[in-house]
Each structure stands twice: as C-alpha cells, then as structure tokens.
Design an enzyme around this catalytic site. Structure first.
Site, PDB file in Angstrom:
ATOM      1  N   GLU A 222      -6.733  -5.981  -4.929  1.00 41.13           N
ATOM      2  CA  GLU A 222      -7.876  -6.315  -5.932  1.00 41.13           C
ATOM      3  C   GLU A 222      -8.739  -4.970  -5.817  1.00 41.13           C
ATOM      4  OE1 GLU A 222     -10.992  -6.544  -7.662  1.00 41.13           O
ATOM      5  OE2 GLU A 222     -11.559  -8.391  -6.334  1.00 41.13           O
ATOM      6  N   CYS A 256     -16.889  -5.476  -8.921  1.00 44.46           N
ATOM      7  CA  CYS A 256     -15.670  -4.876  -9.524  1.00 44.46           C
ATOM      8  C   CYS A 256     -15.448  -5.380 -11.066  1.00 44.46           C
ATOM      9  CB  CYS A 256     -14.170  -5.402  -8.788  1.00 44.46           C
ATOM     10  SG  CYS A 256     -14.369  -7.167  -8.266  1.00 44.46           S
TER      11      CYS A 256
END
Ligand code: ADP
Length: 454
Positions: A222, A256
């Site tokens: 990720e 993110c």
C-alpha cells in the site's frame, strides 16, 4: 524527547522470526473463538487507554487532536471486525471428476508474516498490518517506523499481551533512525517469513517488492497516491469547499489518500477557488496539543524542507501560490498552488504535506484525463450533485478507490483498501485480506480404490 526505544538490529529480527516460527504451530491451531476473544479484549483495552494514546500520537507524530481521535475511533472497530473474521475462512467442496474422490478447497494460515508500517497514521496502519494476519492464524513480526515506535508498534505489544495473545505470536522490532534496511532484509530473506505487508513510500515499496520477488515472496503493497479530487460544475459549492479542505489538509496532508490535485470545471472555478482559498487561509496552524489546531507540524525537518523545495521549484517554473507557501516553525502553512506545470515534481510526485494543486478544466472528459495523468492510482473523489453522472465518471478513474460526492480521505475496516498502478497491489480490509494472508489448499479424499493405468 518523547521516549527511549531499543535500537534493534538484524540479529533481533532473526530472534523475532525464531519466536514467530516457534509460535506458529500452536497459534494456527487455536480455535477461532479464542482468536475472536483476544481481539475483542484488545479493542476494549485500546478504548480504555484512549486519552493516553491520543497524547502519544500527538507527541510522537505531531498528530492533531482530531486526527488522533479519528484513529482511536477506527482501530477498535478494526479489531472487532477482525474478531468476526476469525470465522471467515470457510472452504468449499468441489465436484471431482475422479470416481470416489471427495475434493475440498480449504484455507490455511500461511506462517510467519512480516509487517512494515509507516508513521503517518501510525495507530491505524500498524493495527491494520497485524490484525488480519493474526486473526487468520498467522504469527507476525512487526517493524514500526522509527518515527512512531510506540504508537505504531510497542503499544500493540502491551495491549495484546494483556488481551492474552500467547508469547511469540506478535513480535515487534524497533530500530534506530535510518536502520530499517537490515531488519527489512531479514524479513525478506528468511524463508520462514511467508508473506510481507508494507505500507509506505512507493520508492521503498518498489525496492522491497524487487527483493521479495527474488525469494518468490508475496507482498501486499500500500504505497503513495497523487490523488485527484474532481469538482464538477453541478457541485454544491459550500460542500465542495469543505470537502476539498478536509481532503487536502487533514493531518497536514500526510495521508496516502490526501487530495493532492484539485481539478475543477471552469464554470464553477472562480467561485470555488476563491472560497477554498479563504477557508484554507483560516485553518489554524500550530501545536497539535491545542484542540482546535488543524495543521500541526510535519514529521521532521527533512519533510519540511522537501515540501518547501517542491513549492519553490513549481513557482520558479510559473506556478502561483494562492495561499500559504511557507513554513511557520515546524509547520508548513496550508497551501494552494495553481498554474502548476505538468512536468514539475509538485504535479507528478506525492508531496507529503499540506499542499494541494488547483487546476481548471473545460469539461468532465478533460477532468478524467487530468485525474488519470499520474503514475499513481490510490484514492480519488468526484464532487457532484448528480449521483448518476458521478457513478459514470467513477468507472473511468484509474484508482483503487473512488468516492462520488466525497473527497478521497476515507476508510472503513471492512472495505477493500488498496491501489492500482504505482500505488501498489493487494487489499487490506475485511475478508478481502483473507486472500493475502491465507493459503488456499486443495485436499482430496479417495473413498475407495481408484483405477491406475499400470
Ligand atoms: P516514509 O517516507 O513515509 O517514512 P518509507 O517508505 O520510508 O516512507 O517508510 C515506511 C516504512 O518502511 C517504515 O517503517 C520505514 O522504516 C520502512 N523502511 C524504510 N526503508 C526500508 C528498507 N530499506 N527496508 C525495509 N523497510 C524500510
């Protein structure tokens, strides 16, 4: 100074893997009810330490009160859903063409899982890196970031020990700044570590995946995002402004999923940009321990310098700062930049800080083209009052996550969380993580004598 923490070495990682491998046979056979009980207890224990841990998040990672409370709200839910997922790995009975054969597909835990977590949403992202692996019967070696050894690592040692997790099932290796590589290398190279999960930068994730490839080891990755937020002409203006400010500036843009590129249709652009600029300029910057602070400090001086450098470089090549653009002590002011050249670092690369670019497009097709003009593909948002129009556009965005009439920063423990392109592969979340942290086995039982040709 916040705390003194052990500077673990490669030898410590080795010991942690030894312990995890020794604990695996027992833990993998532990009844689901027991794994469930431990996770439910861990959720309760975490909640009972809420104020203390929100304080740790502020001191260790500069996390505002609001984002600390968000993390403390998220993780108990993550653990309670993980508790339920203990029963999720059900198998299948598959018709076999072999007379007398009974064929099954069953899920088994994979073994030792290496988990490498970042500092930015330290509590959530470290919890996520261990929850699914543990509840499906794996043992874990967690390497937290050197920026968050407690709130992204050691806190789980305390909580899961008290919740009754047996010794060796969860192991945490902290390390000195800049000393992640030897521990990461050990996790990649030791054959007893069967899977890895990594949340962090695309550059580090790419190196890790390359190394893991040599060892034929699967990694859930990720990574970063250069996430677009499209504001369509039919958007509710006030809502769009609130959504954009939240998406771009929550946790000073160190998420993110943060909205980094705001793309607005021309007919609404002037009014939207004007209102967003005013709202951005009014966000309180300063000490994250003050409850109304929105923009706390960046994680370290290097981050502050990097953000300043990217903004200055964009301005030098023709960009215009609408508001912000400079540091205030250890904080960077919430910043909007327009006219950003397409080949500048600010346009192309994830800039982990409170900076969003604003771009005006003529129509929705141009908005989609610009949204997809990035090597990343994590999260995105489309603000529109027309759900059908938003849904149609959502399928054209190259991202693992698209929110219609919302901004990109959103997660729930049961959702398939992850990206496409340079944002990584694999999915955390709910039962989707089962594919990552269990192994499907084909087992047959021959209930008689099958014929053999010789
Ligand atoms: P960020 O810049 O956001 O901190 P990183 O990718 O550097 O992103 O960090 C994410 C995690 O990866 C942290 O736990 C960090 O310590 C770890 N890390 C950094 N370098 C390596 C490496 N060479 N091998 C394994 N893990 C690493």
């Amino acid at each position: 100074m916040v705390a003194r923490v052990a500077a673990g070495s490669r030898a410590d990682a080795q010991q942690a893997i030894d312990a995890a491998a020794a604990a695996f046979p027992g833990w993998s056979q532990t009844p689901a009810a027991e794994r469930q009980r431990i996770f439910l207890k861990a959720a309760d224990l975490l909640e009972s330490r809420r104020d203390e841990i929100v304080g740790w998040l502020a001191r260790e990672t500069g996390c505002s009160f609001g984002f600390g409370m968000f993390q403390m709200g998220f993780v108990p839910g993550l653990f309670r859903q993980a508790a339920g997922a203990a029963y999720a790995p059900i198998g299948q009975i598959i018709p076999s063409d072999m007379p007398g054969a009974f064929a099954m597909a069953v899920r088994r835990p994979v073994g030792v899982v290496g988990a490498i977590a970042p500092w930015n949403a330290a509590l959530i992202l470290s919890a996520r890196s261990i929850a699914a692996p543990l509840v499906f019967g794996n043992t874990v070696v967690l390497k937290p970031s050197e920026e968050s050894p407690f709130s992204g690592g050691l806190v789980w040692g305390e909580i899961f020990a008290e919740a009754g997790l047996p010794d060796g099932v969860l192991n945490i290796v902290t390390h000195a700044p800049g000393e992640a590589a030897p521990i990461g290398d050990e996790l990649v190279q030791d054959p007893r570590v069967r899977r890895l999960n990594f949340t962090g930068s695309t550059a580090t994730g790419r190196r890790l995946a390359e190394a893991a490839g040599r060892h034929l080891k699967r990694v859930v990755l990720e990574l970063g995002g250069q996430n677009p937020l499209i504001v369509l002409s039919d958007a509710d203006l006030e809502y769009a402004v609130d959504a954009a400010a939240f998406g771009a500036f929550l946790h000073q843009g160190q998420i993110c999923m943060s909205a980094r590129r705001i793309i607005v249709e021309r007919s609404i652009a002037d009014a939207f940009i004007d209102a967003l600029t005013r709202k951005t300029a009014g966000l309180k910057v300063g000490d994250p321990k003050e409850l109304d602070t929105i923009i706390g400090p960046l994680i370290n001086p290097a981050a502050l310098e990097m953000v300043q450098r990217r903004v200055d470089a964009a301005v030098a090549s023709g960009a215009r700062v609408l508001t912000g653009g400079a540091a205030t002590g250890p904080c960077f002011q919430p910043t909007l930049v327009s006219n950003v050249p397409a080949d500048s670092d600010l346009d192309r690369m994830e800039t982990f800080g409170p900076v969003a670019t604003v771009e005006v497009v003529d129509n929705e097709d141009d908005a989609v083209t610009r949204a997809n003009a990035t090597s990343y593909g994590l999260a995105s948002g489309i603000i529109t009052s027309d759900p059908d129009r938003g849904t149609a556009l959502a399928s054209r965005i190259d991202a693992g996550i698209v929110h219609v009439n919302d901004q990109p920063v959103h997660d729930e423990p049961q959702m398939p969380f992850g990206g496409v392109k340079d944002s990584g592969w694999g999915r955390f979340g709910g039962t989707f993580a089962m594919d990552e942290f269990t192994e499907m086995r084909w087992i047959t039982v021959q209930r008689g004598r099958r014929p053999f040709p010789f």
